[in-house]
Scaffold this active site. Sequence first.
Site, PDB file in Angstrom:
ATOM      1  N   LYS A  13       0.822  -1.217   0.000  1.00  0.00           N
ATOM      2  CA  LYS A  13       0.000   0.000   0.000  1.00  0.00           C
ATOM      3  C   LYS A  13       0.857   1.268   0.000  1.00  0.00           C
ATOM      4  O   LYS A  13       0.553   2.225  -0.704  1.00  0.00           O
ATOM      5  CB  LYS A  13      -0.938   0.023   1.207  1.00  0.00           C
ATOM      6  CG  LYS A  13      -1.971  -1.075   1.224  1.00  0.00           C
ATOM      7  CD  LYS A  13      -3.052  -0.843   2.271  1.00  0.00           C
ATOM      8  CE  LYS A  13      -2.502  -0.767   3.674  1.00  0.00           C
ATOM      9  NZ  LYS A  13      -1.914  -2.024   4.141  1.00  0.00           N
ATOM     10  N   ARG A  88     -10.532   1.417   9.674  1.00  0.00           N
ATOM     11  CA  ARG A  88     -10.013   0.067   9.925  1.00  0.00           C
ATOM     12  C   ARG A  88     -11.112  -0.901  10.351  1.00  0.00           C
ATOM     13  O   ARG A  88     -10.896  -2.101  10.386  1.00  0.00           O
ATOM     14  CB  ARG A  88      -8.945   0.103  11.028  1.00  0.00           C
ATOM     15  CG  ARG A  88      -7.617   0.697  10.597  1.00  0.00           C
ATOM     16  CD  ARG A  88      -6.609   0.579  11.711  1.00  0.00           C
ATOM     17  NE  ARG A  88      -5.355   1.261  11.413  1.00  0.00           N
ATOM     18  CZ  ARG A  88      -4.342   0.734  10.755  1.00  0.00           C
ATOM     19  NH1 ARG A  88      -4.432  -0.496  10.294  1.00  0.00           N
ATOM     20  NH2 ARG A  88      -3.236   1.419  10.535  1.00  0.00           N
ATOM     21  N   ARG A 127      12.068  -7.978   5.584  1.00  0.00           N
ATOM     22  CA  ARG A 127      12.456  -6.560   5.598  1.00  0.00           C
ATOM     23  C   ARG A 127      13.550  -6.296   6.613  1.00  0.00           C
ATOM     24  O   ARG A 127      13.528  -6.844   7.710  1.00  0.00           O
ATOM     25  CB  ARG A 127      11.244  -5.674   5.919  1.00  0.00           C
ATOM     26  CG  ARG A 127      10.309  -5.491   4.767  1.00  0.00           C
ATOM     27  CD  ARG A 127       9.366  -4.324   4.953  1.00  0.00           C
ATOM     28  NE  ARG A 127       8.464  -4.446   6.074  1.00  0.00           N
ATOM     29  CZ  ARG A 127       7.173  -4.122   6.031  1.00  0.00           C
ATOM     30  NH1 ARG A 127       6.646  -3.659   4.916  1.00  0.00           N
ATOM     31  NH2 ARG A 127       6.412  -4.245   7.097  1.00  0.00           N
ATOM     32  N   ARG A 159      12.659  -4.891  12.453  1.00  0.00           N
ATOM     33  CA  ARG A 159      11.714  -4.310  13.411  1.00  0.00           C
ATOM     34  C   ARG A 159      10.947  -5.422  14.132  1.00  0.00           C
ATOM     35  O   ARG A 159      10.682  -6.477  13.539  1.00  0.00           O
ATOM     36  CB  ARG A 159      10.679  -3.436  12.682  1.00  0.00           C
ATOM     37  CG  ARG A 159      11.223  -2.197  12.038  1.00  0.00           C
ATOM     38  CD  ARG A 159      10.094  -1.320  11.536  1.00  0.00           C
ATOM     39  NE  ARG A 159       8.967  -2.086  10.978  1.00  0.00           N
ATOM     40  CZ  ARG A 159       7.803  -1.551  10.618  1.00  0.00           C
ATOM     41  NH1 ARG A 159       7.602  -0.272  10.755  1.00  0.00           N
ATOM     42  NH2 ARG A 159       6.850  -2.295  10.114  1.00  0.00           N
ATOM     43  N   ARG A 170      -0.651  -9.732  13.192  1.00  0.00           N
ATOM     44  CA  ARG A 170      -1.123  -8.568  12.417  1.00  0.00           C
ATOM     45  C   ARG A 170      -2.064  -8.998  11.292  1.00  0.00           C
ATOM     46  O   ARG A 170      -3.086  -8.353  11.043  1.00  0.00           O
ATOM     47  CB  ARG A 170       0.073  -7.806  11.828  1.00  0.00           C
ATOM     48  CG  ARG A 170       0.859  -7.006  12.857  1.00  0.00           C
ATOM     49  CD  ARG A 170       2.160  -6.480  12.273  1.00  0.00           C
ATOM     50  NE  ARG A 170       1.959  -5.478  11.253  1.00  0.00           N
ATOM     51  CZ  ARG A 170       2.890  -5.102  10.373  1.00  0.00           C
ATOM     52  NH1 ARG A 170       4.093  -5.657  10.404  1.00  0.00           N
ATOM     53  NH2 ARG A 170       2.629  -4.168   9.483  1.00  0.00           N
TER      54      ARG A 170
END
Length: 215
Positions: A13, A88, A127, A159, A170
């Site tokens: 996104k 959301r 990542r 992270r 998530r």
Amino acid sequence: MKLVLLGPPGAGKGTQASRIVDKYNVVHISTGDIFRKNLSENTPLGKKAKEYMDQGLLVPDDVTVEMVEDRLSWPDITDGYMLDGFPRTISQAESLDKILDKAGDKLDLALCIEADYSLLTKRITGRRMCKCGETYHVEFHPPKVEGICDKCGGELYQRDDDKEDTVVKRLKEYEEKTQPLVDYYEKQNILKTVNGSRTVDEVFEDISKILDECK
């Protein structure tokens, strides 16, 4: 053109949002940016949000909705905007509809970038970040030297949000809370979906066709 950008974590996104802004001259309204601005400027809404955050609590919907409503009153959105990170939940979507209805307005499009969850997990867990802001991926965009930033020579890190157990949570949260929005906007006949499993250029080509028709 007024649109909402939907999609699970890792669907691309952020990358596509930047391209949409550049090509279509719409204002990118990110809830994260709205929160940061209200907190840094110590606005009444920022103070209200901080009270909850200081207690380790989630900022309630009514405060988030107020921040979005305030942002939608700014004069810079006259040529269109793209909401990212809001709504959301169904409750937030209904609140947004009420805000727009009160202003005699409505959304033109809900654009959802979809991708297989196994690919999303691979994208996110691979990542790697650097303190200078550069981002890498162990498979798709590796640094020249493993674990070292090409730009500043800093040590790359992962992270906490990108670790596998967190990613699974998530994605599950997205499925439970945000996925129902897809059905919500489909019932309003404004939903368009794009396959985000392909290259960035291929995905944007499909998005451009949709937005050109929308315009």
